[in-house]
Design an enzyme around this catalytic site. Structure first.
Site, PDB file in Angstrom:
ATOM      1  N   ARG A  31      -3.393  16.647   5.649  1.00 43.71           N
ATOM      2  CA  ARG A  31      -4.933  17.591   6.234  1.00 43.71           C
ATOM      3  C   ARG A  31      -3.807  18.275   6.161  1.00 43.71           C
ATOM      4  O   ARG A  31      -4.079  19.719   6.321  1.00 43.71           O
ATOM      5  CB  ARG A  31      -5.742  16.657   6.691  1.00 43.71           C
ATOM      6  N   LYS A  79      -6.714  -3.372  16.812  1.00 46.26           N
ATOM      7  CA  LYS A  79      -7.533  -2.785  16.917  1.00 46.26           C
ATOM      8  C   LYS A  79      -8.912  -2.950  17.273  1.00 46.26           C
ATOM      9  O   LYS A  79      -9.361  -4.376  16.829  1.00 46.26           O
ATOM     10  CB  LYS A  79      -7.484  -1.521  15.502  1.00 46.26           C
ATOM     11  N   HIS A  96     -12.436  11.368   2.328  1.00 46.94           N
ATOM     12  CA  HIS A  96     -11.630   9.839   1.873  1.00 46.94           C
ATOM     13  C   HIS A  96     -12.506  10.136   0.383  1.00 46.94           C
ATOM     14  O   HIS A  96     -11.661   9.246  -1.013  1.00 46.94           O
ATOM     15  CB  HIS A  96     -12.343   8.854   2.237  1.00 46.94           C
ATOM     16  N   SER A 156     -11.926  10.356  10.133  1.00 43.64           N
ATOM     17  CA  SER A 156     -12.988   9.480  11.112  1.00 43.64           C
ATOM     18  C   SER A 156     -13.579   8.994  12.948  1.00 43.64           C
ATOM     19  O   SER A 156     -14.791   9.388  13.222  1.00 43.64           O
ATOM     20  CB  SER A 156     -12.733   7.872  10.768  1.00 43.64           C
TER      21      SER A 156
HETATM   22  O1  PNS Z   1      -6.235   5.627   8.125  1.00 45.51           O
HETATM   23  P1  PNS Z   1      -5.132   5.688   9.043  1.00 45.51           P
HETATM   24  O2  PNS Z   1      -5.646   4.515   9.892  1.00 45.51           O
HETATM   25  O3  PNS Z   1      -4.110   6.591   8.741  1.00 45.51           O
HETATM   26  O4  PNS Z   1      -3.934   4.025   7.715  1.00 45.51           O
HETATM   27  C1  PNS Z   1      -2.697   3.710   8.497  1.00 45.51           C
HETATM   28  C2  PNS Z   1      -2.514   2.549   7.299  1.00 45.51           C
HETATM   29  C3  PNS Z   1      -3.715   1.436   6.799  1.00 45.51           C
HETATM   30  C4  PNS Z   1      -1.714   3.270   6.513  1.00 45.51           C
HETATM   31  C5  PNS Z   1      -1.568   1.564   7.670  1.00 45.51           C
HETATM   32  O5  PNS Z   1      -1.195   1.828   9.638  1.00 45.51           O
HETATM   33  C6  PNS Z   1      -0.962   1.158   7.862  1.00 45.51           C
HETATM   34  O6  PNS Z   1      -0.483   1.180   6.425  1.00 45.51           O
HETATM   35  N1  PNS Z   1      -0.592  -0.426   8.306  1.00 45.51           N
HETATM   36  C7  PNS Z   1      -0.587  -1.702   7.732  1.00 45.51           C
HETATM   37  C8  PNS Z   1       0.652  -1.819   8.506  1.00 45.51           C
HETATM   38  C9  PNS Z   1       2.009  -1.663   7.652  1.00 45.51           C
HETATM   39  O7  PNS Z   1       2.381  -1.666   6.832  1.00 45.51           O
HETATM   40  N2  PNS Z   1       2.729  -1.047   8.536  1.00 45.51           N
HETATM   41  C10 PNS Z   1       4.324  -0.332   8.342  1.00 45.51           C
HETATM   42  C11 PNS Z   1       3.854   1.123   7.842  1.00 45.51           C
HETATM   43  S1  PNS Z   1       4.818   1.762   9.119  1.00 45.51           S
END
Ligand code: PNS
Length: 165
Positions: A90, A41, A17, A128
């Site tokens: 990745r 979560k 990150h 993570s």
């Molecule tokens: O580190 P991560 O868990 O891969 O990040 C995921 C993240 C936070 C980018 C994604 O879950 C997100 O944007 N969540 C907010 C809810 C949202 O906007 N969902 C619609 C996108 S399909």
């Protein structure tokens, strides 16, 4: 002024990150690292702890701000005045989920573009989730996360309390 958002869970922040944050910060005038507070979560670290760790990791990056958010990413981006979302890729296994997310976000908010940075080879295996697993079994995570994150992790896993970072 170009504002970008690098969103994620950061539970916890890893060297992978940190690398994406540093490289993204060089591409935009201001980079907001959006820390998802997902109430559905149960992360290992609270949003407050994750924000604190990210602040520490980015303390030498003047154009980076760490901001927690809830709800839709596109709403957060709109509120923040950001026009670009940055995500790290990745491996091919990331691609399907990232494509779906980028296209859904673009459908909801066509003004906001998602751009992808490929993770440095040094960190392409890192997540993570695996860091937490290694730590849970007492493995050495010093090559995966900054030292203070590793300390925090130990504290969290041993004491199950709040990290005093
Ligand atoms: O580190 P991560 O868990 O891969 O990040 C995921 C993240 C936070 C980018 C994604 O879950 C997100 O944007 N969540 C907010 C809810 C949202 O906007 N969902 C619609 C996108 S399909």
């Amino acid at each position: 002024m170009l504002k970008g958002i690098y969103p994620g869970s950061f539970d916890p922040v890893t060297f992978g990150h940190q690398d994406i944050i540093r490289r993204s910060a060089g591409l935009v005038d201001e980079l907001i690292v959006g820390v998802l507070n997902n109430k559905a979560k149960s992360p290992l670290f609270s949003v407050k702890e994750r924000v604190r760790m990210l602040n520490e990791v980015t303390k030498d990056m003047p154009n980076v701000r760490i901001v927690p958010f809830e709800g839709l990413l596109v709403d957060f981006a709109r509120r923040s005045g950001a026009s670009v979302v940055i995500r790290g890729l990745r491996a091919i296994t990331d691609f399907e989920y990232e494509l779906q997310m980028a296209q859904t976000n673009h459908k909801m908010e066509p003004e906001i573009e998602t751009i992808f940075l490929t993770t440095s080879l040094d960190y392409s295996y890192l997540s993570s989730t695996t860091v937490k697993e290694v730590a849970a079994f007492g493995g050495d995570i010093s090559q995966f996360v900054p030292e203070f994150v590793a300390d925090c992790m130990k504290e969290k896993m041993n004491l199950k309390g709040e990290c005093k970072l």
